[in-house]
Design a protein around this motif. Structure first.
Motif, PDB file in Angstrom:
ATOM      1  N   LEU A  71       9.163  -2.903  -8.848  1.00  0.00           N
ATOM      2  CA  LEU A  71       9.519  -4.109  -8.120  1.00  0.00           C
ATOM      3  C   LEU A  71       9.915  -3.962  -6.707  1.00  0.00           C
ATOM      4  N   LEU A  72      10.560  -2.794  -6.442  1.00  0.00           N
ATOM      5  CA  LEU A  72      10.816  -2.617  -5.015  1.00  0.00           C
ATOM      6  C   LEU A  72       9.616  -2.035  -4.461  1.00  0.00           C
ATOM      7  N   LEU A  73       8.917  -1.388  -4.931  1.00  0.00           N
ATOM      8  CA  LEU A  73       7.729  -0.877  -4.241  1.00  0.00           C
ATOM      9  C   LEU A  73       6.823  -1.927  -3.896  1.00  0.00           C
ATOM     10  N   ALA A  74       6.731  -3.080  -5.040  1.00  0.00           N
ATOM     11  CA  ALA A  74       5.914  -4.173  -4.876  1.00  0.00           C
ATOM     12  C   ALA A  74       6.421  -4.972  -3.726  1.00  0.00           C
ATOM     13  N   TRP A  75       7.774  -4.861  -3.317  1.00  0.00           N
ATOM     14  CA  TRP A  75       8.700  -5.981  -2.293  1.00  0.00           C
ATOM     15  C   TRP A  75       8.334  -5.257  -1.073  1.00  0.00           C
ATOM     16  N   THR A  76       8.500  -3.956  -0.990  1.00  0.00           N
ATOM     17  CA  THR A  76       8.526  -2.983   0.329  1.00  0.00           C
ATOM     18  C   THR A  76       7.011  -2.888   0.844  1.00  0.00           C
ATOM     19  N   GLY A  77       6.224  -2.536  -0.228  1.00  0.00           N
ATOM     20  CA  GLY A  77       4.747  -2.189   0.319  1.00  0.00           C
ATOM     21  C   GLY A  77       4.348  -0.872   0.848  1.00  0.00           C
ATOM     22  N   GLY A  78       3.542  -0.577   1.376  1.00  0.00           N
ATOM     23  CA  GLY A  78       2.979   0.785   1.620  1.00  0.00           C
ATOM     24  C   GLY A  78       4.156   1.654   2.567  1.00  0.00           C
ATOM     25  N   ASP A  79       4.893   0.919   3.510  1.00  0.00           N
ATOM     26  CA  ASP A  79       5.746   1.547   4.337  1.00  0.00           C
ATOM     27  C   ASP A  79       6.862   2.552   3.599  1.00  0.00           C
ATOM     28  N   ALA A  80       7.199   2.057   2.489  1.00  0.00           N
ATOM     29  CA  ALA A  80       7.958   2.940   1.458  1.00  0.00           C
ATOM     30  C   ALA A  80       7.587   4.386   1.247  1.00  0.00           C
ATOM     31  N   LEU A  81       6.252   4.509   1.230  1.00  0.00           N
ATOM     32  CA  LEU A  81       5.616   5.898   0.834  1.00  0.00           C
ATOM     33  C   LEU A  81       5.096   6.544   2.102  1.00  0.00           C
ATOM     34  N   ALA A  82       5.666   6.197   3.420  1.00  0.00           N
ATOM     35  CA  ALA A  82       5.328   6.951   4.595  1.00  0.00           C
ATOM     36  C   ALA A  82       5.996   8.288   4.590  1.00  0.00           C
ATOM     37  N   ALA A  92      -1.209   2.246 -13.859  1.00  0.00           N
ATOM     38  CA  ALA A  92      -0.344   2.419 -13.011  1.00  0.00           C
ATOM     39  C   ALA A  92       0.021   3.772 -12.163  1.00  0.00           C
ATOM     40  N   LEU A  93      -0.147   4.751 -13.042  1.00  0.00           N
ATOM     41  CA  LEU A  93       0.201   6.053 -12.142  1.00  0.00           C
ATOM     42  C   LEU A  93      -1.087   6.319 -11.381  1.00  0.00           C
ATOM     43  N   VAL A  94      -2.153   6.076 -11.769  1.00  0.00           N
ATOM     44  CA  VAL A  94      -3.482   6.212 -10.847  1.00  0.00           C
ATOM     45  C   VAL A  94      -3.171   5.670  -9.427  1.00  0.00           C
ATOM     46  N   LEU A  95      -3.036   4.149  -9.769  1.00  0.00           N
ATOM     47  CA  LEU A  95      -2.614   3.322  -8.372  1.00  0.00           C
ATOM     48  C   LEU A  95      -1.587   3.692  -7.568  1.00  0.00           C
ATOM     49  N   LEU A  96      -0.457   4.305  -8.204  1.00  0.00           N
ATOM     50  CA  LEU A  96       0.837   4.750  -7.230  1.00  0.00           C
ATOM     51  C   LEU A  96       0.097   6.096  -6.591  1.00  0.00           C
ATOM     52  N   LEU A  97      -0.679   7.037  -7.313  1.00  0.00           N
ATOM     53  CA  LEU A  97      -1.036   8.293  -6.612  1.00  0.00           C
ATOM     54  C   LEU A  97      -2.223   7.801  -5.407  1.00  0.00           C
ATOM     55  N   ALA A  98      -2.972   6.852  -5.657  1.00  0.00           N
ATOM     56  CA  ALA A  98      -3.777   6.436  -4.684  1.00  0.00           C
ATOM     57  C   ALA A  98      -3.100   5.732  -3.539  1.00  0.00           C
ATOM     58  N   ALA A  99      -2.067   4.885  -3.839  1.00  0.00           N
ATOM     59  CA  ALA A  99      -1.187   4.142  -2.987  1.00  0.00           C
ATOM     60  C   ALA A  99      -0.413   5.185  -1.986  1.00  0.00           C
ATOM     61  N   VAL A 100      -0.271   6.579  -2.161  1.00  0.00           N
ATOM     62  CA  VAL A 100       0.435   7.287  -1.326  1.00  0.00           C
ATOM     63  C   VAL A 100      -0.389   7.518   0.070  1.00  0.00           C
ATOM     64  N   LEU A 121      -3.342   5.521   0.415  1.00  0.00           N
ATOM     65  CA  LEU A 121      -3.723   4.109   0.726  1.00  0.00           C
ATOM     66  C   LEU A 121      -2.889   2.787   0.778  1.00  0.00           C
ATOM     67  N   PRO A 122      -1.953   2.723   1.813  1.00  0.00           N
ATOM     68  CA  PRO A 122      -0.546   2.047   1.597  1.00  0.00           C
ATOM     69  C   PRO A 122      -1.184   0.615   1.180  1.00  0.00           C
ATOM     70  N   ALA A 123      -2.275   0.111   1.618  1.00  0.00           N
ATOM     71  CA  ALA A 123      -2.508  -1.290   1.056  1.00  0.00           C
ATOM     72  C   ALA A 123      -2.442  -1.579  -0.348  1.00  0.00           C
ATOM     73  N   LEU A 124      -2.572  -0.425  -1.085  1.00  0.00           N
ATOM     74  CA  LEU A 124      -2.528  -0.334  -2.694  1.00  0.00           C
ATOM     75  C   LEU A 124      -0.952  -0.369  -2.932  1.00  0.00           C
ATOM     76  N   ALA A 125      -0.008  -0.088  -2.347  1.00  0.00           N
ATOM     77  CA  ALA A 125       1.217  -0.084  -2.842  1.00  0.00           C
ATOM     78  C   ALA A 125       1.945  -1.042  -3.537  1.00  0.00           C
ATOM     79  N   ARG A 126       1.641  -2.362  -3.073  1.00  0.00           N
ATOM     80  CA  ARG A 126       2.416  -3.321  -3.732  1.00  0.00           C
ATOM     81  C   ARG A 126       1.563  -3.801  -5.042  1.00  0.00           C
ATOM     82  N   VAL A 127       0.190  -3.450  -5.201  1.00  0.00           N
ATOM     83  CA  VAL A 127      -0.333  -3.772  -6.632  1.00  0.00           C
ATOM     84  C   VAL A 127       0.299  -2.695  -7.564  1.00  0.00           C
ATOM     85  N   ALA A 128       0.107  -1.273  -6.921  1.00  0.00           N
ATOM     86  CA  ALA A 128       0.698  -0.311  -7.915  1.00  0.00           C
ATOM     87  C   ALA A 128       2.164  -0.635  -8.206  1.00  0.00           C
TER      88      ALA A 128
END
Lengths: 145, 431
Positions: free
Chosen positions: B32-43, B378-386, B388-395
């Motif tokens: 939920l925290l990642l979905a809330w903050t989005g891709g910047d969290a993983l910068a 979820a794991l594949v999406l999380l790895l991709a979101a690193v 592709l920040p646009a994917l972070a919320r859905v991951a």
């Protein structure tokens, strides 16, 4: 040969035929499963009896420990025999889920039991019995089973 | 004194369960925290959100599940007698929960008082846990590599928490500490000296047992734990000694060792006698593939340090290690441990074994497999979101749902236990 060496090896043999029975019944091959299960149940019973009639009495008379670890192992044999009976019933009723679930339970019970024997009880037996005829007697019984 | 070989030393079922039931909800919070903050969290690994996410998994999900499992595993697998497990769990678990939540809130709100609260809670909670557990591991008459590796792992936990406390106090009080170097040492002890060390110790025992594989070769089991300890120690000395080039290069042998463990486990699984796959074996396989990917990435960065110039590179490693290796291993283990715990405790109630429901009746098999698939997605999406920040919320959302489902399945297991226990008690009292 140490007293418990044949039992040690026989655990692996029982694992292998357990896997055959579980795989066959899991696939719905009831005829193959019945055959593999009969072989497994027969070998497991021979294993239990070798321990209960040969190894444990020898250990108990050598150490005087009659209500210790051997008693716990006998209790677990009793539980595993009950699980075997449940598997047989599920097999007779062609109940795949019941067979698979009980097989899973027996597997974990059996593995924990084996590890306790291999890591703790067998070394205790080997040191208590030293060079005796027990190993050869057990090997003979298991070969004949 | 001779061991009596019975399961009588196993703690009450509520002891491991309370930890298992708490763990997945930290995963839900992380998602939920990642979905809330989005891709910047993983910068970068240093954003407050990335630090909060990593610790939600590490001291939330992992520490809860791993400490709960140890209460059960030590008496049953290595014959150790944990002192008053209910009392210790009553004391330790609230402190670990408080510590994890304060620490995460401390990162998110940059609040010194929260860091100090987390440090106090962890030092006390982990301190008591480590003392009690080490005492049990020291006194057991058993031998073998599971036991030795577990002893090292518990020491690794103590070191990781001490270093983490120093870092958190450093942040709280604005002390001038070498933060990056200390953080690298802290995470090597947390993920390697404690996390992977414990996974190895438990794997030596459960991989052959659950899947009827060959045992880990003795030489491998004897070498892996001590070698990992040695490499983590050298890594620490190099980072703290300010030898940056050699410290980075040490990543290479560490990665090789991780790869060796993953490859050995996958090989044992591949040659196993039991051909049936279940959620546990599938989870273990995913965890080991993630560990291989972690090792390959870590080795590449050790050889070519410029690869880690992109701050997302270390987030990638963290994503592989935390949700990839540890959440996967732990989820798979919990799906095997909870049904067996139910059965073990139910068969002690005095009913004939035939009246005790079997292990597969505790959690529906399809619920576990579907949850497993969701975790992989979820794991594949999380790895991709690193990358592709646009994917972070859905991951984040997928990870939250997957962890929620895991938590729900564990609640189902607990409810099955209660229902069957009441049925058995009623039937025993009728006899």
């Amino acid at each position: 040969m140490s007293a418990t060496q044949p039992l040690f090896q026989h655990h692996k043999h029982c694992d292998e035929i357990f896997a055959d029975a579980e795989e066959a019944c899991g696939k719905g091959d009831w005829a193959g499963g019945a055959k593999a299960f009969a072989a497994f149940a027969g070998q497991l019973e021979a294993h239990f009896l070798s321990e209960e009639e040969v190894l444990f009495p020898a250990f108990e008379s050598a150490t005087g420990m009659v209500s210790g670890p051997t008693e716990v192992m006998r209790g677990e044999h009793r539980q595993m025999r009950e699980l075997l009976a449940q598997m047989q019933q599920a097999l007779d009723e062609r109940d795949g889920e019941g067979f698979g679930g009980t097989a899973e339970t027996l597997l974990i019970m059996m593995q924990q039991h084996n590890m306790k024997e291999e890591n703790i009880l067998y070394p205790m037996c080997d040191s208590a019995l030293g060079a005796s005829e027990v190993g050869a007697t057990i090997a003979g019984r298991l070969a004949a089973a | 004194m001779h061991p009596n070989l019975s399961f009588d030393q196993a703690p009450p079922i509520s002891v491991p369960y309370r930890f298992f039931l708490a763990a997945p909800w930290f995963g839900v919070l992380a998602g939920l925290l990642l979905a809330w903050t989005g891709g910047d969290a993983l910068a970068s690994r240093w954003t407050p959100e990335a630090l909060a996410l990593a610790h939600l998994i590490a001291v939330g999900f992992m520490l809860q599940a791993m400490s709960g499992a140890m209460f059960q595993f030590i008496p049953v697998a290595v014959g150790g007698n944990v002192w008053r497990p209910s009392v210790v769990a009553n004391f330790v678990q609230p402190l670990l929960l408080l510590g994890a939540l304060s620490l995460v809130a401390g990162f998110l709100f940059s609040a010194p008082v929260l860091f100090s609260a987390a440090v106090a809670a962890f030092l006390l909670g982990v301190g008591v846990f480590v003392t009690v557990v080490l005492l049990a591991l020291w006194r057991t008459p058993a031998t073998g590599m599971t036991l030795w590796t577990m002893r090292i792992a518990v020491a690794g936990l103590a070191i990781a928490v001490l270093l983490g406390s120093l870092l958190a106090e450093g942040l709280a009080r604005g002390l001038s500490l070498p933060l990056i170097e200390l953080a690298n040492v802290h995470l090597a002890w947390g993920l390697g000296g404690w996390g992977l060390m414990l996974v190895a110790a438990v794997s030596y025992f459960v991989v052959p047992m659950f899947q009827l594989t060959h045992p880990y070769p003795l030489r491998f089991a004897r070498g892996f734990g001590p070698l990992l300890l040695l490499l983590v120690t050298i890594w620490s000395a190099l980072w703290l000694g300010d030898d940056l080039r050699r410290a980075q290069a040490m990543g290479f042998p560490l990665a090789l060792l991780c790869a060796a463990f993953a490859a050995m486990t996958l090989w044992l699984q591949h040659t196993r006698r039991r051909k049936i796959d279940d959620a546990t074996s599938l989870y273990f396989r995913v965890a080991m593939i993630a560990l291989l990917a972690f090792a390959a990435s870590g080795a590449a960065m050790a050889i070519r340090p410029e690869l880690s110039d992109d701050p997302r590179a270390s987030v990638w490693l963290g994503m592989l290690a935390l949700p990839g290796v540890f959440v996967s291993t732990i989820s798979g283990m919990m799906y095997k441990i909870t049904p067996f715990l139910n059965w073990l405790h139910l068969q002690r109630l005095g009913a004939p074994i035939s009246a005790v429901p079997n292990m597969k009746m505790m959690i529906p098999g399809t619920a576990m497999t579907v949850q497993f698939r969701l975790h992989v997605l979820a794991l594949v999406l999380l790895l991709a979101a690193v990358w592709l920040p646009a994917l972070a919320r859905v991951a984040g959302l997928f990870f939250a749902v997957s962890c929620f489902w895991l938590g729900w399945n564990l609640i189902l297991a607990m409810n099955s236990y209660r229902r069957f226990r009441d049925q058995i008690r009623a039937s025993v009292s009728r006899c």
